[in-house]
Write a protein that holds these residues in place. Structure first.
Motif: not given
Length: 131
Positions: A10-11, A61-69, A96-97, A103-105
């Motif tokens: 999910v990215d 599941l690989f999840l990005d955290i910075n997504m616009p919607i 994540s980038s 964010d890690k915490i």
């Protein structure tokens, strides 16, 4: 952990999704991979596909955290409302980038997140997860 043959990515970045797909296939050529640029659609598919299944479909599941919607954090909040049956079938890793140590915490404090890794997904990360 035994290797899962089922993956969800999910990215919102479709190029990163392709990188993930090729890395996963390089690691496990028979993997079943679903790619989503829309986190809300991913949640709907998860609810449909995993909600009524009683035997485990062990899925990473690989999840990005910075997504616009919908951010990855909002995704996790929604995922939390799902049944224990769904929770048992899906193992979530943040990919994540972000360079924000907060964010890690935050990821480390979330019971659904099993790990936090930098983009792009590489064989080294796959070895860390499954090795």
């Amino acid at each position: 952990m035994k290797i899962s043959h089922r993956f969800i990515v999910v990215d919102d970045d479709s190029f990163n999704n392709l990188v993930c797909k090729y890395t996963i296939l390089k690691y496990d050529a028979s993997a079943d991979i679903q790619l989503f640029t829309d986190p809300e659609k991913a949640l709907a598919v998860i609810r449909e596909e995993f909600g009524n299944i009683t035997e485990g479909l062990d899925t990473v599941l690989f999840l990005d955290i910075n997504m616009p919607i919908m951010s990855g954090w909002e995704f996790l909040n929604e995922f939390e409302t799902y049944s224990q049956n769904i929770h048992r079938q899906i193992t979530i890793y943040i990919l994540s980038s972000s360079i924000d140590p907060g964010d890690k915490i935050k990821a480390d404090g979330n019971t659904f997140v099993k790990g936090y890794y930098p983009k792009p997904l590489g064989i080294e990360t796959m070895n860390q997860i499954f090795g």
